[in-house]
Design an enzyme around this catalytic site. Structure first.
Site, PDB file in Angstrom:
ATOM      1  N   GLY A  45       0.861  -1.206   0.023  1.00  0.00           N
ATOM      2  CA  GLY A  45       0.099  -0.052  -0.246  1.00  0.00           C
ATOM      3  C   GLY A  45       0.852   1.191   0.084  1.00  0.00           C
ATOM      4  CB  CYS A  46       3.803   2.388   2.177  1.00  0.00           C
ATOM      5  SG  CYS A  46       2.910   2.201   3.435  1.00  0.00           S
TER       6      CYS A  46
END
Length: 164
Positions: A45-46
């Site tokens: 996600g990051c």
């Protein structure tokens, strides 16, 4: 410790960015600033969020907005993450959580039933005077960067004198 409050100037803080640069929040005046806090370098996600900011970086520059990613990891880890994904913006290392506390992004989280304190994915927009104009909390990555760009456009519209 003071907290950032929407509609008010953000308290100053001295930070370290990738490239070994020292940065003071008050030095960011004169441009819009996007501070996006993320939970961990080099996780799915990051990484996607960083890539979205990277891919839209030219649009941020056109709006005279600087982007900074913030996480608690070391400078060395940030340097690797930035280089691996060719981020054109700096990452801020916040190992003592000074900036995380200022923006109140540390929250209780749960993973596999285990509770821990971690960074809540959040984004903040500061105007040219260092005033916090918009906060996005518990961000979902998909479509978020477009939301941030649109908010900056709205803030720059002369008829838009809103204080969010």
């Amino acid at each position: 410790m003071k907290k950032a409050v929407p509609g008010k100037p953000v308290p100053d803080a001295e930070l370290q960015t990738t490239g070994g640069k020292a940065l003071r929040l008050h030095d960011l005046k004169g441009q819009y600033t996007v501070l996006y806090f993320y939970p961990k370098d080099d996780t799915p996600g990051c990484t996607l969020e960083g890539q979205d900011f990277r891919d839209q970086h030219a649009r941020f520059k056109k709006l005279k907005a600087a982007v900074y990613g913030v996480w608690r990891d070391s400078h060395a880890a940030h340097e690797k993450f930035k280089a691996k994904f060719k981020f054109p913006f700096e990452l801020i290392s916040d190992p003592d959580e000074k900036l995380c506390q200022l923006f109140d992004v540390i929250r209780e989280k749960s993973l596999y039933g285990k509770k821990y304190m971690g960074v809540d994915r959040s984004t903040f927009i500061l105007d040219q005077d260092g005033v916090l104009r918009k906060e996005f909390r518990s961000v979902k990555v998909k479509g978020h960067v477009d939301e941030v760009l649109e908010e900056i456009r709205q803030l720059q519209t002369p008829s838009s004198k809103k204080s969010k």
